[in-house]
Motif scaffolding. Structure first.
Motif, short mmCIF file in Angstrom:
data_model
loop_
_atom_site.label_atom_id
_atom_site.label_comp_id
_atom_site.label_asym_id
_atom_site.label_seq_id
_atom_site.Cartn_x
_atom_site.Cartn_y
_atom_site.Cartn_z
N ALA A 169 0.84 -1.20 0.00
CA ALA A 169 0.00 0.00 0.00
C ALA A 169 0.87 1.25 0.00
CB ALA A 169 -0.93 0.00 1.21
N LYS A 170 1.96 1.20 0.75
CA LYS A 170 2.87 2.35 0.81
C LYS A 170 3.47 2.65 -0.56
CE LYS A 170 7.02 4.11 3.10
NZ LYS A 170 8.26 3.74 3.84
N ALA A 171 3.84 1.59 -1.27
CA ALA A 171 4.43 1.78 -2.60
C ALA A 171 3.45 2.47 -3.54
CB ALA A 171 4.85 0.43 -3.17
N ILE A 172 2.19 2.05 -3.47
CA ILE A 172 1.15 2.67 -4.30
C ILE A 172 0.96 4.13 -3.90
CG2 ILE A 172 -1.28 2.59 -4.95
CD1 ILE A 172 -1.12 -0.46 -4.13
N ALA A 173 0.90 4.36 -2.59
CA ALA A 173 0.70 5.71 -2.08
C ALA A 173 1.87 6.61 -2.49
CB ALA A 173 0.57 5.68 -0.57
N SER A 174 3.05 6.08 -2.41
CA SER A 174 4.24 6.84 -2.76
C SER A 174 4.17 7.34 -4.20
CB SER A 174 5.47 5.95 -2.57
OG SER A 174 6.61 6.62 -3.05
#
Lengths: 189, 189
Positions: free
Chosen positions: A178-183
DNA sequence: TTAAAAATAGACCGACTTGTCTACTTCAAG
DNA sequence: CTTGAAGTAGACAAGTCGGTCTATTTTTAA
């Protein structure tokens, strides 16, 4: 610490692990080491104890998350820190939050489906509180209120999705994905 | 239709609306208009009925979602259609799925937290099945398996997040907001 | 030291829980 | 027409549910 808090702590732990309707008053009393009359001296019913447990979890979780995000510069870093924080949660590195059994508020709404029920409302209030926290940081890196709202909403959905995926499917890396997508969403260039 | 299916239908409806531990066998029997012995003729325990209800919901939901997505061209359109489909679900326009009370599988995992429990596993299997459906369509518009996996994962998280937001907070437009985000992710230009 | 407050153990209540058992009825196939 | 399967109603068991009550002990404060 006080009997009342003992009861709330024990109730929350058992409710979170097994669900609310699966746990009886007598079990809470036994594990808390408290007499039945004492419970009904502090609370007028089981439902009232449930509400106290939800309120306690709200403060426990919110204070922890806010603390983690405030450890980073406001804005982008703080928002990214949220995903690292829940990643630690999923992997049982946050003793304060107990072993990970998904989101207590989501689980509880599954048992109190009616939006009118006070317990359900209390859970919704918690989510709104967390959303406001996200929005506050989103405003730091947005050019308008609307843009901040949309960003906060996107990050919120990704976080909720990650919680569900981590619990239901046992995906312990859900937060990092999820963090990668958010980033990518925050600085896509 | 058969007594067995009557029992499964009624059990699923009650479990979905009120949670599993909140519903007793006797209530299911009464609302289904079936005798107790008949239930224990078809199922060896309540837990066995629960498993059948989860399995039934799995098929009900998956077939419906797959049907909706297949009504559109494979790939981008089908993936976007998913958000329109769940939007209809949230707003009670899909009688097959009953009134919206969040995701039955998420709710059920809240009551069966242990990942080893057969009921929990059955819920995880459902989510995996839906993920594969997304991935199949994601492959149509991706240049690699990895890219498709990442896209499917992002859309999956947004969908799960929207379900939670719609149920807990009563946000009936959660699916449309998730769709807007997804739309930007698929063709950001 | 004493008196009030708080906590204790545990009996008790009626209702409900899952599950078993019996006795009777319905129904379909040979 | 008969036989056997499937379904029925409902009693019953053993235990748990949330909640009340009494009688006793511990704690707290004046």
């Amino acid at each position: 610490m006080g009997r009342r808090q003992d009861l709330v702590d024990t109730a929350l732990r058992l409710f979170y692990e097994h669900g609310i309707h699966a746990i009886g008053i007598n079990q809470v009393l036994q594990e808390a080491g408290v007499a039945k009359q004492t419970l009904y001296n502090h609370f007028e019913s089981k439902d009232s104890l449930v509400e106290a447990a939800v309120e306690h979890r709200d403060n426990l979780f919110f204070d922890w998350l806010e603390g983690r995000m405030n450890s980073q510069p406001a804005g982008r870093e703080a928002l990214m820190e949220m995903f690292d924080a829940v990643h630690d949660w999923f992997n049982n590195r946050v003793p304060t939050l107990h072993r990970f059994y998904g989101c207590f508020f989501i689980n509880t709404c599954g048992e109190y489906s009616s939006p009118e029920h006070p317990v359900h409302k209390r859970c919704a209030a918690h989510k709104a509180r967390v959303f406001e926290l996200l929005k506050r940081h989103a405003l730091e890196i947005s050019t308008s209120e609307t843009e901040a709202e949309e960003l906060a909403n996107a990050l919120f959905l990704l976080k909720e999705g990650a919680i569900v995926k981590a619990h239901v499917e046992g995906d312990l890396d859900a937060a990092l994905k999820a963090k990668a997508i958010a980033s990518r969403m925050i600085s896509p260039h």
